[in-house]
Design a protein around this motif. Structure first.
Motif, PDB file in Angstrom:
ATOM      1  N   GLU A  90       0.839  -1.193   0.000  1.00  0.00           N
ATOM      2  CA  GLU A  90       0.000   0.000   0.000  1.00  0.00           C
ATOM      3  C   GLU A  90       0.876   1.246   0.000  1.00  0.00           C
ATOM      4  O   GLU A  90       1.877   1.312   0.720  1.00  0.00           O
ATOM      5  N   PRO A  91       0.545   2.251  -0.807  1.00  0.00           N
ATOM      6  CA  PRO A  91       1.344   3.488  -0.821  1.00  0.00           C
ATOM      7  C   PRO A  91       1.384   4.139   0.557  1.00  0.00           C
ATOM      8  O   PRO A  91       0.392   4.151   1.283  1.00  0.00           O
ATOM      9  N   PRO A 142      -8.010   1.127  -4.470  1.00  0.00           N
ATOM     10  CA  PRO A 142      -6.951   0.115  -4.533  1.00  0.00           C
ATOM     11  C   PRO A 142      -5.880   0.356  -3.474  1.00  0.00           C
ATOM     12  O   PRO A 142      -5.546   1.499  -3.155  1.00  0.00           O
ATOM     13  N   LYS A 143      -5.336  -0.723  -2.958  1.00  0.00           N
ATOM     14  CA  LYS A 143      -4.298  -0.647  -1.927  1.00  0.00           C
ATOM     15  C   LYS A 143      -2.917  -1.002  -2.461  1.00  0.00           C
ATOM     16  O   LYS A 143      -2.005  -1.267  -1.682  1.00  0.00           O
ATOM     17  N   GLU A 144      -2.748  -1.022  -3.757  1.00  0.00           N
ATOM     18  CA  GLU A 144      -1.456  -1.367  -4.337  1.00  0.00           C
ATOM     19  C   GLU A 144      -0.737  -0.105  -4.789  1.00  0.00           C
ATOM     20  O   GLU A 144      -1.363   0.858  -5.220  1.00  0.00           O
ATOM     21  N   GLY A 145       0.572  -0.130  -4.667  1.00  0.00           N
ATOM     22  CA  GLY A 145       1.386   1.019  -5.047  1.00  0.00           C
ATOM     23  C   GLY A 145       2.567   0.598  -5.889  1.00  0.00           C
ATOM     24  O   GLY A 145       2.933  -0.590  -5.958  1.00  0.00           O
ATOM     25  N   ARG A 161       0.662   5.850  -6.833  1.00  0.00           N
ATOM     26  CA  ARG A 161      -0.561   5.073  -6.986  1.00  0.00           C
ATOM     27  C   ARG A 161      -0.786   4.746  -8.462  1.00  0.00           C
ATOM     28  O   ARG A 161      -0.932   5.660  -9.296  1.00  0.00           O
ATOM     29  N   PRO A 162      -0.837   3.470  -8.843  1.00  0.00           N
ATOM     30  CA  PRO A 162      -1.098   3.119 -10.246  1.00  0.00           C
ATOM     31  C   PRO A 162      -2.459   3.606 -10.735  1.00  0.00           C
ATOM     32  O   PRO A 162      -2.589   4.000 -11.901  1.00  0.00           O
ATOM     33  N   GLU A 184      -9.484   9.185  -4.282  1.00  0.00           N
ATOM     34  CA  GLU A 184     -10.676   8.758  -3.564  1.00  0.00           C
ATOM     35  C   GLU A 184     -11.903   9.584  -3.931  1.00  0.00           C
ATOM     36  O   GLU A 184     -13.037   9.139  -3.711  1.00  0.00           O
ATOM     37  N   ASP A 185     -11.714  10.763  -4.502  1.00  0.00           N
ATOM     38  CA  ASP A 185     -12.855  11.581  -4.918  1.00  0.00           C
ATOM     39  C   ASP A 185     -13.738  10.845  -5.914  1.00  0.00           C
ATOM     40  O   ASP A 185     -14.954  11.075  -5.973  1.00  0.00           O
ATOM     41  N   TYR A 186     -13.117   9.975  -6.704  1.00  0.00           N
ATOM     42  CA  TYR A 186     -13.846   9.300  -7.768  1.00  0.00           C
ATOM     43  C   TYR A 186     -14.316   7.904  -7.368  1.00  0.00           C
ATOM     44  O   TYR A 186     -14.893   7.193  -8.185  1.00  0.00           O
TER      45      TYR A 186
END
Length: 508
Positions: A142-143, A152-155, A246-247, A284-286
Motif C-alpha cells: 500500500e502506498p 486500490p491498496k497497491e502502489g 498510486r497506479p 478517492e474523490d472518484y
C-alpha cells in the motif's frame, strides 16, 4: 565528458582479447563471475567465456536454461556435428527465449550490468546476451504517502518492470505506449515515457522526449532528478509536475491526456501536464458518491487557504486592526498577551519554526518513536511555552490548527508550497497589516497565472476560463455527466451521452 563505457570497442574474434577487455572494464570485483567453458567437439572453436554478476542475475534461470542445457549437450556429438555454425548451435542449446546479440563491447557491458548473462565464443566477434536479470525487490504494498479509505491498496515499487505491468493491468489497451531511454553516464538509469496514443497531446509527448534527451548528467537516482531537469519553472514554490505512487492515479491521468514518466529505482511516477487544482484532488474523490466527494474537496480548498493565511491574518488583526475584533474577544486576547514579551510576529515565527522542527524530527526519527516525539513534543512545548509566558494560548491554537489544515492537502509538494508562502505572508502582515497580506496574495496570484506546465496554463480552467471544464474543478459532478477529457486534444469524448438513472415506473 565521456566515460570509459562511451568509448567504442568492437568485439574481437579472439576470445582472450574479449575476456581481457571485459575484465579490464569491470575490474576484479568479487561479484563479477567469469567462467570458462569447453563445449562441442572442435578444439579450436569451442572455447566459451560466461560472464554474470552475482545478485543481479537470477541463479535459477542461469542454471536451468544455460548451465544444464550446455552440460547435457556437451557429450552429444551428433548435436554439435550438425551442418550449422557453432554460434548458432550454441544458441539452440540455450533454452532462454530472451536472446540478443551484439558486436559492440559497450553494449555487452551495459547488458551485463543490467543483470543479463553474456556468453562469448572463440572465433566470433558477436556476444550472446541471455536475459537472466532478476534481483531481490520489494513486493507490491500500500502506498505510504497517498493512502485512501476506499480504493486500490497497491502502489508502485522500485522495479520499473513491475510498475509498467501495474499500468498494463489498469489500462488493457493496445494504444498504451512505452518509450524507453537511459539517462546518466554512470548510472544508466532506465526512464520510460508512457502515454495513450490518440488521447495524449502529441506536442506534449514530443516536448517531453526532447527535454529528457537533452539531459546529460552523470547520475539519475530518483524521479526528483528528472523533475528538476524538465519542469517549466525552476524558481517557484508551486510544483508544475505531479508525482504519485498510486497506479490508479497515474492510469486516471493517462486517460485524461497526461503523460507519465517512470524512473527505475523509485516508486514515484511523474505526471504532466498538470494544473493547480489537480494537486487538491484525490483518487478517492472518484470512488465515493459525488456529493460526499464535493464536500470533502471543499474542505481541502478551505484547509489550503487556512494553512497559508491564518497566522498572517492573526498577526495583522492583533497588531494593526484590533477594531475588527468583537470587544469580548479583544479583551480575552489582550489578557492572554499581557505577559508575553514578544510582538505577535515574533511570537508566530517562534511557534511556526518550532513546529517545523518537530515535524522534521518526526519524519527523520525511527517510526517506532517518531510519532511519539512529534505528539509529546508539541504538547509539552506548547503547554510549557504558555505557562512560561513566552507565547499566548491563542497563538498555540492558531499554529496547531494551521498545521492540521496543512496535512489535509493530498499532494505533499503543494502542502510545502503553502508552508513557504505562509512565512512570507506573516512577514508582510507584521509590517503592513492586511494591506501587506493583500499585496502578497496578489503577487502569488499573478505568479500562478504566469505559470505553465508543458505549455498548459497552470490555472486552467479558471484562467483562461473554460466553462465546460469547470465541472470537475471545485466540485465533482456525477460520473454519468462526465463527457469530456480535460487535457486531451484528440479524442476528447470520454463516454456517450447517458440519461440520468431513474427508478422503474410502476404499472398502475
Amino acid at each position: 565528458m565521456k566515460t570509459s563505457l562511451q568509448v567504442p570497442f568492437p568485439m574481437s574474434t579472439s576470445l582472450q582479447d574479449n575476456v581481457n577487455w571485459v575484465q579490464q572494464k569491470l575490474g576484479k570485483s568479487p561479484d563479477i563471475h567469469y567462467r570458462p567453458l569447453e563445449i562441442g567437439i572442435y578444439p579450436d572453436t569451442n572455447n566459451i567465456a560466461l560472464f554474470y554478476i552475482e545478485g543481479l542475475a537470477n541463479y535459477d534461470i542461469l542454471n536451468e536454461h544455460i548451465s544444464k542445457p550446455l552440460q547435457s549437450t556437451h557429450e552429444n556429438e551428433s548435436f554439435w556435428q550438425q551442418d550449422v555454425c557453432f554460434h548458432d548451435l550454441l544458441c539452440q542449446a540455450i533454452t532462454i527465449s530472451d536472446l540478443s546479440f551484439s558486436s559492440e563491447g559497450n553494449d555487452v557491458i551495459a547488458a551485463l550490468l543490467a543483470g543479463n548473462t553474456v556468453l562469448i565464443a572463440d572465433g566470433y566477434n558477436e556476444a550472446i546476451i541471455a536475459g537472466t536479470a532478476g534481483w531481490e525487490k520489494r513486493s507490491i504494498e500500500e502506498p505510504q504517502t497517498q493512502t485512501v479509505v476506499r480504493g486500490p491498496k497497491e502502489g508502485f515499487t522500485e522495479d520499473i518492470r513491475t510498475n509498467t505491468s501495474l499500468l498494463r493491468r489498469k489500462i488493457r489497451s493496445p494504444d498504451l505506449r512505452f518509450i524507453s531511454m537511459r539517462i546518466g553516464r554512470y548510472t544508466q538509469t532506465e526512464v520510460i515515457v508512457t502515454y495513450l496514443e490518440g488521447i495524449a497531446n502529441p506536442d506534449v509527448v514530443k516536448e517531453a522526449l526532447q527535454r529528457l534527451e537533452r539531459i546529460d548528467t552523470d547520475s539519475i537516482l530518483e524521479s526528483g532528478y528528472i523533475e528538476e531537469y524538465i519542469e517549466d519553472v525552476t524558481y517557484s514554490p508551486f510544483p508544475t509536475i505531479m508525482n504519485s505512487e498510486r497506479p490508479d492515479a497515474v492510469a486516471a491521468g493517462l486517460l485524461e491526456g497526461q503523460i507519465a514518466i517512470l524512473v527505475d529505482g523509485t516508486p514515484f511516477v511523474l505526471q504532466a501536464p498538470v494544473t493547480f487544482f489537480r494537486f487538491l484532488q484525490s483518487s478517492e474523490d472518484y470512488y465515493q458518491r459525488f456529493d460526499i466527494a464535493s464536500f470533502i474537496r471543499f474542505i481541502r480548498y478551505l484547509s489550503f487557504f487556512v494553512s497559508m493565511l491564518l497566522p498572517s491574518l492573526y498577526i495583522a488583526i492583533t497588531t494593526f486592526h484590533q477594531e475588527m475584533l468583537p470587544t469580548t474577544l479583544l479583551i480575552s486576547l489582550a489578557a492572554q498577551r499581557e505577559g508575553v514579551p514578544f510582538p505577535a510576529i515574533v511570537e508566530a515565527f517562534l511557534m511556526e519554526i518550532t513546529f517545523e522542527v518537530l515535524r522534521e524530527a518526526g519524519v527523520r526519527m525511527p517510526r517506532v518513536i517518531g510519532s511519539a516525539i512529534s505528539i509529546v513534543g508539541a504538547l509539552v512545548l506548547g503547554q510549557a511555552s504558555v505557562q512560561a509566558g513566552l507565547v499566548s494560548a491563542a497563538m498555540v491554537i492558531i499554529v496547531s490548527f494551521t498545521a492540521i489544515s496543512n496535512f489535509v492537502t493530498p499532494a505533499v509538494n503543494m502542502a510545502v508550497a503553502a508552508r513557504l508562502i505562509r512565512f512570507g505572508l506573516m512577514l508582510l502582515a507584521g509590517t503592513f497589516g492586511l494591506f501587506g497580506i493583500l499585496t502578497g496574495c496578489m503577487a502569488v496570484l499573478i505568479h500562478l497565472v504566469s505559470l505553465r506546465s508543458f505549455g498548459v496554463p497552470y490555472l486552467t480552467p479558471v484562467a483562461p476560463l473554460v466553462l465546460s471544464r469547470l465541472n470537475d474543478t471545485f466540485i465533482r459532478i456525477p460520473r454519468w455527466l462526465t463527457f469530456m477529457r480535460p487535457l486531451s486534444k484528440g479524442n476528447r469524448m470520454r463516454q456517450t451521452r447517458y440519461d440520468k438513472p431513474s427508478p422503474p415506473k410502476e404499472d398502475r
